[in-house]
Design a protein around this motif. Structure first.
Motif, PDB file in Angstrom:
ATOM      1  N   ARG A  63       0.844  -1.206   0.000  1.00  0.00           N
ATOM      2  CA  ARG A  63       0.000   0.000   0.000  1.00  0.00           C
ATOM      3  C   ARG A  63       0.876   1.251   0.000  1.00  0.00           C
ATOM      4  O   ARG A  63       1.966   1.252   0.572  1.00  0.00           O
ATOM      5  N   TYR A  64       0.371   2.259  -0.659  1.00  0.00           N
ATOM      6  CA  TYR A  64       1.141   3.497  -0.846  1.00  0.00           C
ATOM      7  C   TYR A  64       0.386   4.696  -0.302  1.00  0.00           C
ATOM      8  O   TYR A  64      -0.846   4.727  -0.317  1.00  0.00           O
ATOM      9  N   ASP A  65       1.135   5.676   0.183  1.00  0.00           N
ATOM     10  CA  ASP A  65       0.581   7.002   0.470  1.00  0.00           C
ATOM     11  C   ASP A  65       1.142   7.897  -0.634  1.00  0.00           C
ATOM     12  O   ASP A  65       2.350   8.196  -0.641  1.00  0.00           O
ATOM     13  N   ASP A  66       0.266   8.263  -1.550  1.00  0.00           N
ATOM     14  CA  ASP A  66       0.727   8.919  -2.772  1.00  0.00           C
ATOM     15  C   ASP A  66       1.736   7.976  -3.445  1.00  0.00           C
ATOM     16  O   ASP A  66       1.354   6.866  -3.801  1.00  0.00           O
ATOM     17  N   THR A  67       3.000   8.348  -3.556  1.00  0.00           N
ATOM     18  CA  THR A  67       3.943   7.451  -4.250  1.00  0.00           C
ATOM     19  C   THR A  67       4.845   6.679  -3.286  1.00  0.00           C
ATOM     20  O   THR A  67       5.700   5.917  -3.732  1.00  0.00           O
ATOM     21  N   ILE A  68       4.677   6.888  -1.999  1.00  0.00           N
ATOM     22  CA  ILE A  68       5.595   6.269  -1.024  1.00  0.00           C
ATOM     23  C   ILE A  68       4.935   5.038  -0.381  1.00  0.00           C
ATOM     24  O   ILE A  68       3.784   5.080   0.044  1.00  0.00           O
ATOM     25  N   MET A  69       5.677   3.947  -0.339  1.00  0.00           N
ATOM     26  CA  MET A  69       5.140   2.717   0.247  1.00  0.00           C
ATOM     27  C   MET A  69       4.948   2.905   1.747  1.00  0.00           C
ATOM     28  O   MET A  69       5.811   3.471   2.432  1.00  0.00           O
ATOM     29  N   VAL A  70       3.813   2.413   2.275  1.00  0.00           N
ATOM     30  CA  VAL A  70       3.541   2.618   3.701  1.00  0.00           C
ATOM     31  C   VAL A  70       3.267   1.324   4.466  1.00  0.00           C
ATOM     32  O   VAL A  70       3.461   1.267   5.680  1.00  0.00           O
ATOM     33  N   GLN A  71       2.825   0.290   3.768  1.00  0.00           N
ATOM     34  CA  GLN A  71       2.551  -0.969   4.476  1.00  0.00           C
ATOM     35  C   GLN A  71       2.471  -2.122   3.480  1.00  0.00           C
ATOM     36  O   GLN A  71       1.942  -1.966   2.377  1.00  0.00           O
ATOM     37  N   ASP A  72       3.003  -3.273   3.898  1.00  0.00           N
ATOM     38  CA  ASP A  72       2.811  -4.502   3.122  1.00  0.00           C
ATOM     39  C   ASP A  72       1.863  -5.414   3.891  1.00  0.00           C
ATOM     40  O   ASP A  72       1.889  -5.435   5.134  1.00  0.00           O
ATOM     41  N   ILE A  73       1.077  -6.168   3.147  1.00  0.00           N
ATOM     42  CA  ILE A  73       0.207  -7.164   3.774  1.00  0.00           C
ATOM     43  C   ILE A  73       0.545  -8.526   3.199  1.00  0.00           C
ATOM     44  O   ILE A  73       0.487  -8.730   1.985  1.00  0.00           O
ATOM     45  N   LEU A  74       0.965  -9.421   4.090  1.00  0.00           N
ATOM     46  CA  LEU A  74       1.321 -10.785   3.686  1.00  0.00           C
ATOM     47  C   LEU A  74       0.092 -11.650   3.887  1.00  0.00           C
ATOM     48  O   LEU A  74      -0.371 -11.839   5.016  1.00  0.00           O
TER      49      LEU A  74
END
Lengths: 448, 448
Positions: free
Chosen positions: B358-369
């Motif tokens: 998941r991204y906030d604008d263009t910056i990655m903020v969280q992965d979900i496994l």
């Protein structure tokens, strides 16, 4: 183009320098030596390894049509250089310490004597071959010292070595240093190194349950039953080994060992030993793996862990506490004149060298680094292996080299056998070397 | 038997386990995933690399007559296994993260789905290929961050890499991560990676004097004049560069740069810059090498060293501050049932997985496994590359992969760009994974 044999596995500057040498017709004899500049924090000695692969490389180092076409296609090189490379055939000499010899900083373990372009072209791969194998043999020797004959050591590191060749060289270098073998199958196929193996967790997980997995494995590998017991719970696993062994006894299949791969190995090995002993399996050995190295081996024996074998992998085969040696292949002489560089922290000692080793009874007490031809008491360590591009020494089997290494290890003074850093072994740089160095420095003047 | 392609570059236990699988006819579909268990002390993220070489390996993984004869000769294996190996042809699927993708512990970067013996046999080499390349791409990305566009970075590490394949892979992995090229010639020949080079000290030492060496090199390599100036004395060397450049100007040969390889690089680079500027050589860049890595690059720029390029070698290509990753290739499912191991510190998460980013604008903020098929918002990172043993994706050039990696790097949050350890990036393990894990643990009971 096979990276293992291609002369293009080199640094670009070797070829651009060759362009200069060829243009200037600098084909006089040059002398290069490979040595390690300094002793890493966690080492007290090195073991020389990699000579055999250097000799093989030099024998077969030629440019294929495909390689020449690539070079032509780059547009970088003169026709004169391309013609030279097409005919390239190493015609020089190799003097070296035998594989398995103990050595120290500044002592050359290989000397290449050849027309300058030849000795220059091979530099990158010669370092690449000697550096890694000596690094790993040196690390493995420390594991052998830590084990001190109390356990069998087996190289388990293939998967986390840095590529295919590292995997294979790790198997060979650790065997040379006194390991009893490796898990790497190709090392047996190519070098005749004994191979060993147990089973992986996946084998257990894929089966109905752990006990069934043990039994099925034993039926399929009756000569080689070492059971991995930590997939779910190590103590329960050990109890299942008793049941399995009783069942297998009826079929005359012996359980040889169990493997522990996780948890508090010192405590678990004792607990498992007690379970096995109480279950009548006094002959079943305990084999351990997982993050092993010389430090864990020493520590586990200090805790009196009843371990008969170690699978030593990643930390060994990457030499994790010291993953490289500050090694170099440096010009010592060209056209009959000694050469040196003065670069800060990287200055070289000029000339063709010999190392004499002196002993007190059977223990080594001092090395003398001298210019070849200046004789000292002691055993000369460097001798000729290749002359005019042809081998002049018998190729030893990996087993013969291992025997020699084990003999070498017996000559190591007690303080160098410590895993911790100790006072450096005395390597005396002879007057002949120092005066040659001063002579050149004087000629170079302050301006270099 | 070529170590780069031989299926015998494997651990013995793969073959002994196969003997069991074949005897029990365990040919059902298995699922294995490769991931890294933990983040080393000196890393905040990883870069996936090695997929292309895994696909190549799987496509050509067959047993030659010579290899089969060796296996027969050992007397270890049943005819049934030997027959199986003779016909071996990988028929499975590969799902993976694209090379160049940023990833974190527990996230699989490759998933192999194949009949159990096939997926098992390839384990050792698959780890060997992914581990080293991801290790080096991750280290190289840190150098790129440290340089932050202020200098060109070139891989100079071949000589101290762990063998031939490591040398080649290091060139490729560092290029992917944003280096502009390598000194390793074979990397251009095989992958089209730009190559660079200067000259070695031996070139200087072999000549009458330093200035003559500079001039001779330039005449032979007029397009590529970077002069090594620390052989005798760096400051004097810089002064000779001025004289050399004036001489070469008459022949229209430009001096492009000078190289410093020893001493106090920060101080010397400033001194040399002043000498060159005063001599009218403002366009001549300063290139440095010798013990470089992300820490020295950061430090040199902190000291405002006027450096335009770095040759980064040994510490990069051995990933010296963290020479291995705690990686594993683990069974996640067999015959339709999820599997796990509970081994202390090495427990696995079962099932076929997907990672959503998941991204906030263009910056990655969280992965979900999550378990594959359980959808989340975000970008799915794992897709299919091989089906039924055949590639289903276009093979990307090394340049396309590099472009993708550079795009990936732009999505990295600022705190992960620090060289020092920061708060870990959030990887959320989805309910679907945890409940599958608990289900199996319940079924296994306390006894495993």
């Amino acid at each position: 183009m096979n990276p293992l044999t291609s002369p293009l596995l080199t640094d670009l500057y070797q070829l651009t320098m060759l362009q200069g040498y060829i243009d200037q017709e600098m084909h006089d004899i040059s002398v290069f030596e490979f040595s390690v500049r300094s002793m890493p924090e966690n080492r007290n000695f090195f073991i020389a390894a990699g000579l055999e692969s250097v000799l093989e490389f030099l024998e077969q180092c030629h440019f294929s049509q495909e390689e020449l076409e690539y070079l032509v296609g780059t547009g970088r090189f003169s026709q004169k250089l391309l013609d030279y490379l097409e005919r390239f055939d190493f015609s020089g000499s190799v003097h070296a310490m035998a594989e398995g010899t103990i050595f120290f900083p500044h002592e050359p373990i290989i000397r290449i004597t050849a027309p300058l372009p030849e000795a220059q072209l091979i530099e990158s791969r010669v370092i690449n071959l000697l550096h890694y194998q000596s690094l790993i043999a040196s690390k493995a020797a420390r594991c052998v010292i830590a084990s001190d004959g109390r356990a069998d050591l087996i190289d388990f590191g293939l998967r986390r070595t840095h590529g295919a060749e590292a995997g294979l060289f790790a198997a060979r270098s650790t065997y040379l240093a006194g390991f009893i073998g490796t898990s790497t199958v190709l090392a047996e196929a190519l070098y005749g190194i004994p191979i060993f193996g147990t089973m992986a967790h996946s084998f257990i997980e894929a089966q109905k349950d752990e006990k069934e997995a043990f039994i099925n494995f034993a039926y399929s590998n009756p000569e080689n039953v070492t059971l991995l017991i930590d997939t779910y719970d190590t103590v329960t696993g050990a109890q299942k080994v008793i049941e399995t062994a009783n069942l297998l006894k009826k079929k005359n299949i012996p359980v040889r060992g169990v493997r522990l791969d996780s948890g508090d190995i010192a405590a678990l090995s004792k607990e498992v030993r007690a379970i096995l002993d109480n279950g009548g399996l006094k002959d079943v050995g305990i084999f351990v793996s997982g993050n092993m190295d010389e430090y864990t081996i020493e520590e586990l024996f200090a805790q009196e862990a009843p371990i008969g074998g170690f699978g030593v992998g990643t930390r060994l085969d990457t030499s994790a506490d010291s993953p490289y040696l500050d090694s170099a292949y440096k010009l010592m002489e060209y056209a009959g004149k000694p050469r040196l560089k003065k670069s800060e922290g990287k200055a070289t000692l000029p000339g063709r060298k010999q190392v004499f080793r002196r002993y007190d009874d059977t223990i080594m007490v001092q090395d003398i680094l001298t210019i070849e031809g200046v004789e000292y008491e002691g055993l000369p360590l460097i001798r000729e292996y290749m002359m005019d591009g042809k081998r002049v020494s018998k190729t030893l089997s990996v087993h013969e080299i291992r025997d020699y290494t084990l003999e070498q290890m017996k000559t190591l003074p007690a303080n160098l056998r410590k895993l911790q850093k100790t006072a450096p072994y005395p390597v005396h740089i002879a007057e002949s070397v120092m005066s040659m160095k001063e002579d050149i420095e004087k000629k170079l003047g302050t301006n270099g």
